[in-house]
Write an enzyme that holds these catalytic residues in place. Structure first.
Site, short mmCIF file in Angstrom:
data_model
loop_
_atom_site.label_atom_id
_atom_site.label_comp_id
_atom_site.label_asym_id
_atom_site.label_seq_id
_atom_site.Cartn_x
_atom_site.Cartn_y
_atom_site.Cartn_z
CG ASP A 165 -8.22 -5.48 -3.12
OD1 ASP A 165 -9.22 -5.63 -3.20
OD2 ASP A 165 -6.93 -5.32 -1.48
NE ARG A 225 -1.68 -0.75 7.63
CZ ARG A 225 -2.65 0.39 8.21
NH1 ARG A 225 -2.65 1.53 9.36
NH2 ARG A 225 -3.82 -0.80 8.62
CB THR A 247 -13.52 -4.85 8.22
OG1 THR A 247 -12.63 -4.54 6.95
CG2 THR A 247 -14.18 -6.60 7.40
CB THR A 282 -18.73 -2.09 -17.34
OG1 THR A 282 -19.50 -1.91 -17.88
CG2 THR A 282 -17.11 -1.71 -17.13
CE LYS A 314 -4.79 -6.10 0.00
NZ LYS A 314 -5.29 -4.47 -0.70
NE ARG A 327 -1.77 -4.39 12.42
CZ ARG A 327 -2.22 -4.65 11.10
NH1 ARG A 327 -2.34 -5.52 10.59
NH2 ARG A 327 -2.67 -3.06 10.47
CD GLN A 367 -7.29 -3.49 9.42
OE1 GLN A 367 -8.46 -3.39 9.00
NE2 GLN A 367 -6.60 -3.78 7.76
CG ASP A 402 -1.73 -0.64 1.24
OD1 ASP A 402 -2.45 -1.63 0.01
OD2 ASP A 402 -2.28 -1.30 1.92
CE LYS A 444 -11.59 -4.10 -1.23
NZ LYS A 444 -10.77 -3.70 -1.60
CG ASP A 503 -19.21 -0.17 -13.74
OD1 ASP A 503 -20.70 0.18 -14.20
OD2 ASP A 503 -19.12 0.90 -14.01
O1 C5P Z 1 -1.66 -2.89 6.61
P1 C5P Z 1 -2.52 -3.95 6.83
O2 C5P Z 1 -1.87 -4.99 7.46
O3 C5P Z 1 -4.44 -3.33 7.62
O4 C5P Z 1 -3.26 -4.02 4.82
C1 C5P Z 1 -4.62 -4.48 4.88
C2 C5P Z 1 -4.76 -4.92 3.76
O5 C5P Z 1 -6.35 -5.50 3.06
C3 C5P Z 1 -4.98 -3.07 3.49
O6 C5P Z 1 -4.87 -2.91 1.88
C4 C5P Z 1 -6.77 -2.70 3.18
O7 C5P Z 1 -7.08 -2.53 2.21
C5 C5P Z 1 -6.96 -4.68 3.31
N1 C5P Z 1 -8.27 -5.09 3.62
C6 C5P Z 1 -8.40 -4.93 4.85
N2 C5P Z 1 -9.96 -5.38 5.19
C7 C5P Z 1 -11.06 -5.55 4.13
C8 C5P Z 1 -10.64 -5.93 2.96
C9 C5P Z 1 -8.71 -5.23 2.71
O8 C5P Z 1 -7.96 -4.26 5.54
N3 C5P Z 1 -11.91 -5.52 4.32
#
Ligand code: C5P
Length: 240
Positions: A64, A212, A121, A73, A35, A182, A191, A13, A66, A69
């Site tokens: 990813d 992260r 989420t 498309t 990803k 985590r 999160q 990211d 998402k 549409d």
């Molecule tokens: O940094 P972290 O581990 O929180 O990253 C989680 C990744 O998963 C991010 O790219 C976030 O956009 C993605 N994601 C999420 N929750 C979701 C769907 C995707 O955290 N429900």
């Protein structure tokens, strides 16, 4: 149960191309999966995806974006991405409905699998109330997961706390790609409902998305190695 390699996708990211390439080179060989999401793809487009692929050609990609549409498309978007990048995973919003999901699935090429996104989420009960849906949030997550399964998609992206009910509903061969992961010693950042990698795999996740805790570490490669070792140790221990 589907638990193919790679089962960890590291979320790159960033809007910085050089940073994404550096992460791909260092982390890709360890996790085996990377990803790419909206921030990166909107910053660098198809050339950015190609640059990441070139930085670590052995890594599998989860793109990813998402999609949501009209069926035609979405199908064209899926086909274009498959032809250009042959990703391992792509996703669409389950709320696009069965016709959209089915058409998207039929447009898959190469080895790509298609996942449904149920409810983001980031949405809680209070926010969900604005959607004027007669189901509770949890009921609706399960409803959309079952619809995704019935429509023939390969799995869903879900929070660690939804793994067990979705697994019961959709059976052993449904992919459960789980973010919000985590390790014990990591900060949760934004999160809210998190779980350790070992716990999530034990509960029945087939794949983990980890951002992260790896990319934000001083040494991303060793953070990735430690996470992979912890998961493997645990799987060995349990004889799974
Ligand atoms: O940094 P972290 O581990 O929180 O990253 C989680 C990744 O998963 C991010 O790219 C976030 O956009 C993605 N994601 C999420 N929750 C979701 C769907 C995707 O955290 N429900």
């Amino acid at each position: 149960m589907i638990r193919d390699n790679p089962f960890v996708f590291c979320a790159l990211d960033t809007d910085n191309l050089a940073e994404a390439q550096k992460w791909a080179k260092e982390i890709g060989p360890i996790t085996g999966g990377l990803k790419l999401g909206l921030e990166f793809v909107n910053s660098h487009g198809p050339q950015g995806i190609e640059a990441v692929q070139n930085a670590c050609p052995s890594a599998e990609l989860f793109i990813d974006l998402k999609f949501h549409d009209i069926p035609n498309t979405v199908a064209r978007a899926v086909r274009t991405i498959c032809r250009n990048f042959d990703p391992a995973y792509l996703n669409v919003h389950a709320a696009g409905g069965p016709a959209m999901m089915r058409t998207a699935k039929e447009a898959l090429e190469g080895h790509a699998r298609l996942l449904g996104v149920t409810i983001l989420t980031s949405m809680d009960e209070e926010e969900f109330a604005h959607m004027a849906c007669k189901n509770s949030l949890t009921e609706h997550v399960l409803h959309l997961a079952a619809l995704t399964h019935k429509t023939g998609l390969n799995g869903v992206v879900c929070s660690a706390h939804e793994i067990q009910p979705i697994r019961e509903l959709c059976g052993p061969n449904f992919v459960l790609m789980v973010p919000g992961i985590r390790p014990k010693d990591a900060s949760t950042a934004d999160q809210k409902r998190v779980m350790t990698p070992e716990q999530a795999m034990q509960n029945g996740a087939t794949h983990l998305v980890i951002g992260r805790p790896i990319t934000g570490a001083k040494d991303p490669a060793s953070a990735a190695e430690r996470i992979m070792e912890d998961i493997q140790k645990n799987r060995h221990h349990k004889g799974s």
